[in-house]
Motif scaffolding. Sequence first.
Motif, short mmCIF file in Angstrom:
data_model
loop_
_atom_site.label_atom_id
_atom_site.label_comp_id
_atom_site.label_asym_id
_atom_site.label_seq_id
_atom_site.Cartn_x
_atom_site.Cartn_y
_atom_site.Cartn_z
N PRO A 215 8.41 -9.93 18.99
CA PRO A 215 9.94 -9.95 19.01
C PRO A 215 10.59 -11.07 18.33
O PRO A 215 11.66 -11.08 17.98
N LYS A 216 9.89 -12.22 18.67
CA LYS A 216 10.63 -13.46 17.67
C LYS A 216 10.60 -13.41 16.43
O LYS A 216 11.64 -13.62 15.84
N MET A 217 9.36 -12.79 15.69
CA MET A 217 9.44 -12.56 14.37
C MET A 217 10.92 -11.65 13.93
O MET A 217 11.26 -11.87 12.90
N VAL A 218 10.79 -10.30 14.85
CA VAL A 218 11.76 -9.54 14.24
C VAL A 218 13.13 -10.31 14.29
O VAL A 218 14.10 -9.98 13.52
N ASP A 219 13.51 -11.15 15.53
CA ASP A 219 14.89 -11.67 15.68
C ASP A 219 14.86 -12.71 14.22
O ASP A 219 16.08 -12.90 13.84
N ASP A 220 13.81 -13.48 14.12
CA ASP A 220 13.93 -14.23 12.84
C ASP A 220 14.20 -13.75 11.62
O ASP A 220 15.11 -14.24 10.86
N VAL A 221 13.72 -12.49 11.42
CA VAL A 221 13.80 -11.91 10.20
C VAL A 221 15.19 -11.40 10.27
O VAL A 221 16.10 -11.61 8.96
N TYR A 222 15.67 -10.94 11.18
CA TYR A 222 17.14 -10.18 11.46
C TYR A 222 18.13 -11.31 11.00
O TYR A 222 19.02 -10.95 10.36
N GLN A 223 17.86 -12.37 11.47
CA GLN A 223 18.88 -13.56 11.15
C GLN A 223 18.94 -13.96 9.69
O GLN A 223 20.26 -14.15 9.15
N ILE A 224 17.90 -13.76 9.10
CA ILE A 224 17.97 -14.20 7.37
C ILE A 224 18.40 -13.26 6.89
O ILE A 224 19.37 -13.42 5.98
N LEU A 225 18.27 -11.83 7.20
CA LEU A 225 18.87 -10.64 6.48
C LEU A 225 20.46 -10.70 6.87
O LEU A 225 21.15 -10.14 6.21
N ARG A 226 21.01 -11.09 7.79
CA ARG A 226 22.31 -11.12 8.21
C ARG A 226 22.97 -12.02 7.15
O ARG A 226 24.04 -11.66 6.71
N SER A 227 22.15 -13.14 6.86
CA SER A 227 22.86 -13.97 6.03
C SER A 227 22.91 -13.42 4.75
O SER A 227 23.55 -13.85 3.65
N LYS A 228 22.29 -12.29 4.30
CA LYS A 228 22.09 -11.72 3.02
C LYS A 228 22.87 -10.19 3.04
O LYS A 228 22.93 -9.40 2.31
N GLY A 229 24.05 -10.36 4.04
CA GLY A 229 24.76 -9.04 4.18
C GLY A 229 24.15 -7.73 4.90
O GLY A 229 25.01 -6.85 5.04
N PHE A 230 23.04 -8.14 5.56
CA PHE A 230 22.56 -6.92 6.11
C PHE A 230 23.03 -6.70 7.61
O PHE A 230 23.49 -7.82 8.37
N GLY A 231 22.99 -5.53 8.16
CA GLY A 231 23.49 -5.60 9.87
C GLY A 231 22.64 -4.39 10.52
O GLY A 231 21.72 -4.04 9.91
N PRO A 232 23.17 -4.17 11.76
CA PRO A 232 22.41 -3.09 12.48
C PRO A 232 22.25 -1.65 11.58
O PRO A 232 21.39 -0.83 12.14
N LYS A 233 23.07 -1.25 10.82
CA LYS A 233 23.08 -0.08 10.10
C LYS A 233 22.16 0.14 9.24
O LYS A 233 21.69 1.20 8.49
N THR A 234 21.63 -1.22 8.33
CA THR A 234 20.73 -1.47 7.38
C THR A 234 19.63 -1.82 7.80
O THR A 234 18.70 -1.97 6.70
#
Length: 275
Positions: A215-234
Amino acid sequence: MDITHRAKLVDQSVLSPSTRWFRFESVSAELPFEPGQFYRLTMQDSRGTFERSFSFSQTDLLLPKNQFELVVSAVAGGRATNWLFNADLGAEVTLQGPYGRLLLPEPPAQKLLLIATSVGLAPFLPMLARLQAQSPEHPRLVHLRLGVRSPDEFLYEAYLTALHQQYSWFDLSLFYSRQMPEQPDPWAYSGYVTEGLSAETLDAATDRVLVCGNPKMVDDVYQILRSKGFGPKTVVREKYVFAAQERTAKPKASSAADAALLQEKIKQYTTKQRD
Ligand SMILES: Cc1cc2nc3c(=O)[nH]c(=O)nc-3n(C[C@H](O)[C@H](O)[C@H](O)COP(=O)(O)OP(=O)(O)OC[C@H]3O[C@@H](n4cnc5c(N)ncnc54)[C@H](O)[C@@H]3O)c2cc1C
């Protein structure tokens, strides 16, 4: 309505110091599933019955539909770990499913980034087999970032490296968090799966990301991806939370309508792939 299946253990082997592979066979029926989905298994020990979720991990698309495979990581003192790692052939479980929305994207992504740690690889194995069978030479790119502790924990090494060497669409990056191989392959890196992720070429408009595991890895990855324009749909995330955490977020069973919709989407996807 949930259908409960019964299945018995028919084969097992050691994959790495911390993981085992299991094959079960349903005694009654076929077990529907789409690559990426999981079932909830009910086991019985001296304390009574208990449930745990496991992703189906088979790579053999010709495996009889009443069989399924699991890749399971040992947790010290864990009930499912104790049950599975000590089970004799013929031991029975009941199971319900399939659950989960960690599925191949539709329409297909220009680039599909798969990110996993350890047994978080499990749901990606049938996906890779499906992609390989559907269109071995498709022009899109699939990149797997897999995080493991040490070389002896590189699960499905032969399968993944063969796929990487055979198909130009499949890119592989291995991240070793504790110990690098003595002679590292070109795809080996030291560190966590998040290493270099912010610099990876990705376009949120055309690319999709699936993340599975710790779960922590998933959160860390998501945070980085958010900064690249990704979100819950992508980005689709599946956290391998512990049973106690899971109870607060019990998955909803697929209804017949959900299943029909899913089949329709798959049909459209397969037709597009053949065009
Ligand atoms: C959707 C989903 C799919 C899953 N798929 C898989 C799969 O394919 N393969 C797989 O191996 N697992 C998978 N899991 C995790 C699995 O369901 C169990 O949680 C895991 O096998 C541990 O169960 P256990 O009964 O052995 O341990 P438990 O009896 O649940 O836990 C024993 C103790 O260890 C702690 N603990 C539990 N897990 C961990 C951990 N990972 N790290 C550190 N401490 C821990 C608990 O808090 C508890 O104190 C999945 C989980 C989910 C939610």
